[in-house]
Enzyme design. Structure first.
Site, PDB file in Angstrom:
ATOM      1  N   ASP A  24      39.797  27.591  42.259  1.00  0.00           N
ATOM      2  CA  ASP A  24      41.142  27.621  41.694  1.00  0.00           C
ATOM      3  C   ASP A  24      42.059  26.820  42.610  1.00  0.00           C
ATOM      4  O   ASP A  24      41.657  26.382  43.687  1.00  0.00           O
ATOM      5  CB  ASP A  24      41.629  29.051  41.479  1.00  0.00           C
ATOM      6  CG  ASP A  24      41.766  29.850  42.764  1.00  0.00           C
ATOM      7  OD1 ASP A  24      41.720  29.254  43.850  1.00  0.00           O
ATOM      8  OD2 ASP A  24      41.899  31.075  42.676  1.00  0.00           O
ATOM      9  N   PHE A  82      47.710  30.576  41.438  1.00  0.00           N
ATOM     10  CA  PHE A  82      47.895  32.006  41.215  1.00  0.00           C
ATOM     11  C   PHE A  82      48.626  32.641  42.384  1.00  0.00           C
ATOM     12  O   PHE A  82      49.366  33.616  42.206  1.00  0.00           O
ATOM     13  CB  PHE A  82      46.557  32.714  40.994  1.00  0.00           C
ATOM     14  CG  PHE A  82      46.711  34.178  40.692  1.00  0.00           C
ATOM     15  CD1 PHE A  82      47.211  34.595  39.455  1.00  0.00           C
ATOM     16  CD2 PHE A  82      46.400  35.145  41.627  1.00  0.00           C
ATOM     17  CE1 PHE A  82      47.376  35.942  39.174  1.00  0.00           C
ATOM     18  CE2 PHE A  82      46.558  36.489  41.360  1.00  0.00           C
ATOM     19  CZ  PHE A  82      47.046  36.890  40.124  1.00  0.00           C
ATOM     20  N   ASP A 123      49.429  24.697  39.523  1.00  0.00           N
ATOM     21  CA  ASP A 123      50.421  25.094  38.522  1.00  0.00           C
ATOM     22  C   ASP A 123      51.212  26.271  39.046  1.00  0.00           C
ATOM     23  O   ASP A 123      50.942  26.785  40.135  1.00  0.00           O
ATOM     24  CB  ASP A 123      49.718  25.483  37.211  1.00  0.00           C
ATOM     25  CG  ASP A 123      48.886  26.746  37.363  1.00  0.00           C
ATOM     26  OD1 ASP A 123      48.388  27.017  38.482  1.00  0.00           O
ATOM     27  OD2 ASP A 123      48.717  27.484  36.378  1.00  0.00           O
ATOM     28  N   CYS A 176      18.226  48.771  32.519  1.00  0.00           N
ATOM     29  CA  CYS A 176      18.829  47.678  33.291  1.00  0.00           C
ATOM     30  C   CYS A 176      17.831  47.190  34.340  1.00  0.00           C
ATOM     31  O   CYS A 176      17.172  47.993  35.006  1.00  0.00           O
ATOM     32  CB  CYS A 176      20.119  48.157  33.955  1.00  0.00           C
ATOM     33  SG  CYS A 176      20.907  46.917  35.018  1.00  0.00           S
ATOM     34  N   CYS A 210      19.346  49.402  39.639  1.00  0.00           N
ATOM     35  CA  CYS A 210      18.737  50.263  38.619  1.00  0.00           C
ATOM     36  C   CYS A 210      17.213  50.280  38.692  1.00  0.00           C
ATOM     37  O   CYS A 210      16.586  51.280  38.340  1.00  0.00           O
ATOM     38  CB  CYS A 210      19.191  49.827  37.225  1.00  0.00           C
ATOM     39  SG  CYS A 210      20.933  50.171  36.887  1.00  0.00           S
ATOM     40  N   HIS A 243      25.003  45.688  40.587  1.00  0.00           N
ATOM     41  CA  HIS A 243      24.821  46.152  39.213  1.00  0.00           C
ATOM     42  C   HIS A 243      25.916  45.600  38.301  1.00  0.00           C
ATOM     43  O   HIS A 243      25.630  45.112  37.200  1.00  0.00           O
ATOM     44  CB  HIS A 243      24.841  47.682  39.140  1.00  0.00           C
ATOM     45  CG  HIS A 243      24.928  48.175  37.729  1.00  0.00           C
ATOM     46  ND1 HIS A 243      23.834  48.263  36.891  1.00  0.00           N
ATOM     47  CD2 HIS A 243      26.003  48.549  36.970  1.00  0.00           C
ATOM     48  CE1 HIS A 243      24.221  48.680  35.699  1.00  0.00           C
ATOM     49  NE2 HIS A 243      25.537  48.859  35.723  1.00  0.00           N
TER      50      HIS A 243
END
Length: 378
Positions: free
Chosen positions: A90, A94, A144, A310, A315, A341
């Site tokens: 990025d 932000f 931005d 899973c 798991c 997980h």
């Protein structure tokens, strides 16, 4: 870069993005490694095992800690963190939003007060592109301003106009940097960012304007920052059709599994969010039937995995009871297993989404998954 749409179902699309660092199948969830590492003791070797396609790192944070120039000396971010697949960085935009109390915005760029030691940092479009060029990421984001969603119209209009001017500067600087003989990644891609709060007309006008710039991809930013889910979906409904259909689209900072399911239905390709890792570090884990809190007493003697069937490292090897024990004992392994997980869950949710689009059954798949996610959230 080559962007090829493989199948569609309504506005949902399964596409393929070929980059210098490998191919990305979209829709894709990018695993967030802010400072070139996933919080929760997750290594890049783990990312391979759990099906990660793209890792996301933060320009501002890598600039202020360790430094982008050092990373360039080490051969760029891919070599530095031992990751051979695509990376998106990025732009630092932000942080213009999240560090509002520590920054001052001008036409030239933004002056930050470092959140680490208070020293002044200036970042404008050129500086952001230079930092990202030093990092050598696959995809660089334009600099931005992420304005507050509920800011007044005049502020948002002025902010978007400045963001457009900054984007023009970003494009010019990126073209210059990619042509330098010592650049880390001469094929670095640039994505522009659509802004406009929850003002439909501003969003659409901005989408039209930046679409004319022929960038490598387009993001929708400034959402999930205070507006409701319904407002976010409305803005996507109205804005995405005005972004180029032959380029990838990216919804920044989103979100929950339900958010992703809805946004895919509105034409989004790329997603990122800290939820899976942040929630995992606090013992909150995702399943097809909703999110569960492993700190709850009900799991003290639960011998089942986090989610039946899973295939994640947690798991396949450990019970809810054991992972709860680790969390209660403040052992790092508990946090690590929960993060692994959750990231596996998100990565493989995207696989299921792509399969549903290919089968022409995305709407039914979405409704069924949304229903299942409401089974429990405890």
């Amino acid at each position: 870069m080559e962007y090829k749409i493989l199948s569609t179902d309504g506005r949902a699309k399964h596409a393929q993005v070929d980059t210098v660092h490998g191919t990305i199948q979209t829709p894709v969830f990018m695993n967030v490694g802010t400072v070139a590492a996933i919080k929760g003791a997750v290594a890049t070797t783990d990312l391979h095992e759990i099906g990660t396609q793209v890792e996301l790192s933060n320009t501002y944070h890598l600039h202020v800690r360790t430094g982008d120039k050092l990373i360039k000396e080490m051969g760029g971010l891919h070599k530095f963190m031992n990751w051979d697949r695509p990376i998106l960085t990025d732009s630092g935009g932000f942080q213009v939003f999240s560090l509002a109390g520590l920054r001052k915005i001008k036409e030239e760029g933004v002056t930050f007060q470092s959140h680490i030691d208070g020293h002044k940092i200036f970042m404008g479009p050129e500086e952001s592109m230079q930092i990202q060029s030093n990092l050598g990421s696959t995809i660089a984001m334009a600099f931005d301003e992420c304005a507050p969603a509920k800011a007044d119209r005049r502020y948002i209009e002025n902010s978007v106009a400045r963001t457009t001017r900054w984007l023009e500067r970003c494009k010019t600087e990126m073209e210059r940097l990619n042509a330098l003989p010592d650049t880390v990644n001469p094929h670095q891609l640039l994505f522009g960012i659509n802004q406009g709060g929850i003002l439909k007309d501003v969003r659409i006008d901005h989408a039209k304007r930046i679409s004319e710039m022929n960038l490598d991809g387009y993001a929708v930013g400034g959402l999930a920052v205070g507006e409701s889910h319904e407002e976010m979906y409305y803005i996507l409904d109205e804005t995405v059709p005005y972004l180029p259909k032959e380029k990838p689209t990216y919804l920044m900072g989103v979100g929950t599994p339900a958010n992703i399911l809805e946004a895919v239905d509105r034409g989004i390709d790329f997603f990122d969010c800290v939820y899976p890792s942040r929630n995992g570090r606090h013992g909150h884990v995702y399943t097809k039937f909703g999110k569960i809190n492993l700190f709850n007493h009900r799991y003290e003697k639960d011998a089942s995995p986090i989610e039946e069937g899973c295939q994640c490292p947690a798991c396949k090897n450990y019970s809810r009871a054991y992972i709860r024990h680790l969390l209660k004992a403040k052992e790092m392994l508990g946090m690590r297993l929960c993060v692994l997980h959750n990231l596996y869950f998100y990565n493989h949710l995207m696989e299921d989404i792509r399969s549903a689009i290919d089968a022409g059954n995305y709407r039914g798949f979405k409704e069924e998954r949304l229903r299942m996610l409401k089974t429990y959230d405890k």
